[in-house]
Design an enzyme around this catalytic site. Sequence first.
Site: not given
Length: 269
Positions: A68, A167, A171
């Site tokens: 992706v 991370y 998000k």
Amino acid sequence: MEKKLAGQIAIITGASSGIGAGVSKAMAMAGATVIVNHPVAATEAAAAAVLAEIREAGGTGITCQCDVSKEDEVKKMFADTISRFGTVDILVNNAGLQRDAPFQDMTLEQWNYLLSVNLTGQFLCAREAIREFLRRGIVPARSRAAGKIVCMSSVHEVIPWAGHANYAASKGGIMMMMKSIAQEFAPHRIRVNSIGPGAIKTPINHTAWDTPDAEAKLLELIPYGRVGIVEDIGAAAVWLASDDSDYVTGTTLFVDGGMTLYPGFSTNG
Ligand code: NAD
């Protein structure tokens, strides 16, 4: 069981394991034809096993290899899906990974690689989905919406996470990308939402729950008193993709047993 997603085509990224596999199964059982995406040749067997389980249970779908983070591969995944099934109704932007490090030691490669999958990957897939939703528009026999995107975020879109700055940044970025796209395309009746899982038992976090001591420590963060399972997320994803949530857009649905309720404060007052 009523098939809430009957006749719809759903691409689920990162679906050869964990939450993506669970969401694929749940959506297939709700009647969708699922595209079980996985990143590389080495993950084909795991994706095929997920698909085999789906078919055994009476569902339909295919596997699809696509990284992706690569624009050409994402374009090809959507083009192939549309040429084979006619359109795409649902995108579940689920693929994600961790590259943890104390911040002072975090390499640019760890930062860039994580962002390229967790955030850029969601952008590339969402953009292709939006293009197809705009082209097709609303087909009432399929859904009241012209298309639905469900982004897999995390409680860490709002809870800071030491040692995981890349991370948490990815998000937090997903949250604002999701809300901005939701705002931009609500007039076209395209709905965009996120799920914010808490701790769900999957390969990404197995060290946090695979011994009794680790699980007991984790449970201190979860007021509801159990660690989540992929079925908890699958049910939420089906709801967000179905017409039952037709008036819901631009929202993160936290599926976290109360982890975002700041349980550290529950006995402090
Ligand atoms: P997982 O490791 O089982 O799943 C991640 C999947 O992403 C894997 O199947 C992997 O092959 C795939 N992937 C990685 N790079 C990819 C790429 N470039 N292209 C396509 N696919 C790729 O872990 P999981 O827990 O199922 O994670 C799924 C999502 O849920 C992630 O976005 C993760 O951040 C999120 N999440 C998980 C938890 C949890 O507790 N498990 C909590 C919050 C959020």
